[in-house]
Structures are given as structure tokens and as C-alpha cells.
Design an enzyme around this catalytic site. Structure first.
Site, short mmCIF file in Angstrom:
data_model
loop_
_atom_site.label_atom_id
_atom_site.label_comp_id
_atom_site.label_asym_id
_atom_site.label_seq_id
_atom_site.Cartn_x
_atom_site.Cartn_y
_atom_site.Cartn_z
N MET A 253 36.21 41.32 31.67
CA MET A 253 35.55 39.67 31.91
C MET A 253 35.42 39.32 29.62
O MET A 253 33.93 39.04 29.05
CB MET A 253 34.42 40.17 32.08
CG MET A 253 33.79 39.94 33.68
SD MET A 253 35.10 39.50 34.68
CE MET A 253 34.00 38.26 35.43
N ARG A 254 36.98 39.70 29.85
CA ARG A 254 37.37 39.52 28.26
C ARG A 254 38.26 38.46 28.19
O ARG A 254 39.49 38.57 28.29
CB ARG A 254 37.41 40.51 26.96
CG ARG A 254 36.19 41.51 27.23
CD ARG A 254 36.08 42.81 26.24
NE ARG A 254 36.88 42.11 24.72
CZ ARG A 254 35.60 41.52 24.06
NH1 ARG A 254 34.70 42.29 24.13
NH2 ARG A 254 36.41 41.85 22.97
N LEU A 255 38.17 37.79 27.63
CA LEU A 255 39.93 36.78 26.78
C LEU A 255 40.33 37.95 25.96
O LEU A 255 39.34 38.32 25.08
CB LEU A 255 39.19 35.35 25.83
CG LEU A 255 39.81 34.35 25.65
CD1 LEU A 255 40.58 33.83 26.95
CD2 LEU A 255 39.87 33.44 24.76
N GLY B 108 34.60 47.27 39.72
CA GLY B 108 36.44 47.85 39.88
C GLY B 108 36.03 48.59 41.85
O GLY B 108 37.60 49.06 41.29
N SER B 109 36.87 47.23 41.95
CA SER B 109 37.16 47.39 43.87
C SER B 109 38.85 47.03 43.67
O SER B 109 39.23 47.24 44.96
CB SER B 109 36.54 45.94 44.66
OG SER B 109 36.18 44.72 44.36
N ASN B 110 39.04 45.55 42.48
CA ASN B 110 40.51 45.82 42.80
C ASN B 110 41.13 46.84 42.75
O ASN B 110 42.11 47.13 42.70
CB ASN B 110 40.68 44.05 42.09
CG ASN B 110 40.22 43.02 42.92
OD1 ASN B 110 41.14 42.93 44.07
ND2 ASN B 110 39.61 42.15 42.29
N HIS C 289 41.80 35.83 39.83
CA HIS C 289 40.92 35.49 39.57
C HIS C 289 40.19 34.75 41.07
O HIS C 289 41.27 34.29 41.61
CB HIS C 289 41.07 34.10 38.33
CG HIS C 289 40.61 33.35 38.00
ND1 HIS C 289 38.49 33.24 37.16
CD2 HIS C 289 39.41 32.23 38.72
CE1 HIS C 289 37.71 32.74 37.25
NE2 HIS C 289 38.39 31.18 38.28
N ASN D 18 46.38 39.29 35.15
CA ASN D 18 44.81 39.01 35.88
C ASN D 18 44.81 38.33 37.07
O ASN D 18 45.27 37.40 38.03
CB ASN D 18 44.51 38.11 34.98
CG ASN D 18 42.22 37.53 34.84
OD1 ASN D 18 41.76 38.53 35.19
ND2 ASN D 18 41.85 35.89 34.89
C1 GAR Z 1 37.10 39.83 40.79
O1 GAR Z 1 36.23 39.10 42.14
C2 GAR Z 1 37.39 38.94 39.68
O2 GAR Z 1 38.51 37.97 40.48
C3 GAR Z 1 36.42 38.28 38.95
O3 GAR Z 1 35.59 38.86 38.99
C4 GAR Z 1 35.18 40.43 40.26
C5 GAR Z 1 35.84 41.18 39.54
O4 GAR Z 1 35.53 42.62 40.99
N1 GAR Z 1 37.49 38.46 37.50
C6 GAR Z 1 37.52 37.45 36.80
O5 GAR Z 1 36.06 36.26 37.42
C7 GAR Z 1 38.32 36.67 35.96
N2 GAR Z 1 37.28 35.90 34.90
P1 GAR Z 1 35.65 43.93 40.83
O6 GAR Z 1 35.27 44.37 39.56
O7 GAR Z 1 34.90 44.52 41.95
O8 GAR Z 1 37.26 44.27 41.07
#
Ligand code: GAR
Length: 199
Positions: free
Chosen positions: A89-91, A12-14, A108, A106
Site C-alpha cells: 500500500m505505497r506509491l 499476503g493472500s495474493n 488492484h 500490481n
Molecule cells: C488485495 O485485494 C489487493 O487487490 C489490494 O489489497 C488487497 C491485498 O490483499 N490492493 C490494493 O488495493 C492496491 N491499491 P492480500 O494482502 O491478501 O493479497
């Protein structure tokens, strides 16, 4: 103020970067709910620490349509206007996408359409690219597809490991997600085919 629904599966850092920008007055939005499909996601705890509504809707063993309907219901009930996938991480099913047309973003960790799917940073290293990065895009029912709002390049160093590269990409992710949200909220753009035209 635009009500955001943030979907996570892990750290959840984003989400936290978005929450920090809102708290700092740099983003004119409010977080209506944080939803995780995994109860152990550290991001859920982080949301609770910030006194934000944090909900776990476990996805394990559920049919995609059934699961997505539950999430859409929760988002609607919370009055969510814009959905942010942040390490979710789900479609998404077509049902979900149609419930929020061009209102799901989203992030990526690659310059799409290169390296979609899992372990994008590992894929970039394995391929030997000199530059990778991150992308914020509108979500459709295909994996890491949909019109691109913003991308940021990140050079790959010869000494990089998945960890060091991921850390530099993540820094850019935290920056561009809020930038993309500002555009999506401001509404000063139009989508023409695959292209997002700004201004
Ligand atoms: C992030 O790097 C995001 O870009 C990636 O998962 C990580 C989640 O980090 N997402 C994907 O790969 C989607 N296909 P976070 O939980 O610290 O935000």
C-alpha cells in the site's frame, strides 16, 4: 527461472496464491524474496512458514526516495527480475519505477481506471455499479495507473457488503495474478502507449 520479488503490506493472500501456483508447477518462476513495509504483516509469517526469504523494511518515518532506494537495493541483491506488488500500500517513486522498467506488476481490486486508491470495493458499492472486478497492470509512478495486462469482471449483488464483494473479487485476483505473471514472464506481448498487445 524468473526470480520474483513480492512486496506486501498485510495479509499476503495474493502472494500465497502465487506461491501455490509455483509449488504446483503452474507457474515457471521462483520467489527470490518477500518484502513487507510493515513488520506485523501476516504475509511475512506465511512466507517464513514456506521457508521463503522474508524481509521487513519498515517504511515508517522514511522519505519515499530513501525508502525506495533501500527496497531496490534489496531486490537487486536478491537478483529479482520481476517485481509483484501484492497489497503493497505505497506509491512507488520514479527512482523505483526506473530501476525496473515495465518489470513491476500490481493488482488492484477494481476495474481500473474506476475506483483507484484505498477501499476500492467500498467505492464500487457506494457508487452503485453493477459490475466491478480486479486489474493487474504494469506500474508507473502514478497511483493504480500504468498499462493493463488483465482484468476480470465480478458482478455486484444487491445483497453485497464490502466483505462479501471483496471475497468474490479476491478469488478472481488470485486467478488473474498468476495468469498475468505467465504473460509477463513469457514475454509474448508488447506495450504500445497504454495498451498491452498480447501475442
Ligand atoms: C488485495 O485485494 C489487493 O487487490 C489490494 O489489497 C488487497 C491485498 O490483499 N490492493 C490494493 O488495493 C492496491 N491499491 P492480500 O494482502 O491478501 O493479497
Amino acid at each position: 527461472m524468473t526470480r520474483l520479488g513480492i512486496l506486501i503490506s498485510g495479509r499476503g493472500s495474493n502472494f500465497e496464491a502465487i506461491a501455490d501456483n509455483i509449488a504446483g508447477g503452474e507457474l515457471d518462476a521462483e520467489i527470490a524474496v518477500v518484502i513487507s513495509n510493515r513488520s506485523e504483516a501476516p504475509g511475512l509469517e506465511a512466507a517464513r512458514r514456506r521457508a521463503l526469504p522474508a524481509v521487513c523494511i519498515p517504511s515508517k518515518g522514511l522519505d519515499r526516495e530513501v525508502y525506495d532506494r533501500m527496497v531496490v537495493e534489496e531486490l537487486r541483491w536478491r537478483g529479482v527480475e520481476l517485481v509483484c506488488l501484492a497489497g503493497f500500500m505505497r506509491l512507488l517513486s520514479a527512482t523505483f519505477v526506473r530501476a525496473f522498467p515495465n518489470r513491476i506488476l500490481n493488482i488492484h481490486p477494481s476495474l481500473l481506471p474506476a475506483f483507484p486508491g484505498l477501499d476500492a470495493q467500498h467505492q464500487a458499492l457506494e457508487h452503485g455499479v453493477r459490475v466491478t472486478g480486479c486489474t493487474v497492470h504494469f506500474v508507473d509512478e502514478y497511483l493504480d495507473a500504468g498499462p493493463i495486462l488483465i482484468q476480470a469482471p465480478v458482478p455486484v449483488r444487491d445483497t453485497d457488503t464490502v466483505e462479501t464483494l471483496s471475497a468474490r473479487i479476491l478469488k478472481e485476483e488470485h486467478r488473474i495474478y498468476s495468469e498475468a505473471l505467465r504473460i509477463a514472464i513469457g514475454g509474448n506481448y508488447r506495450i504500445e502507449g497504454r495498451r498491452v498487445i498480447l501475442g
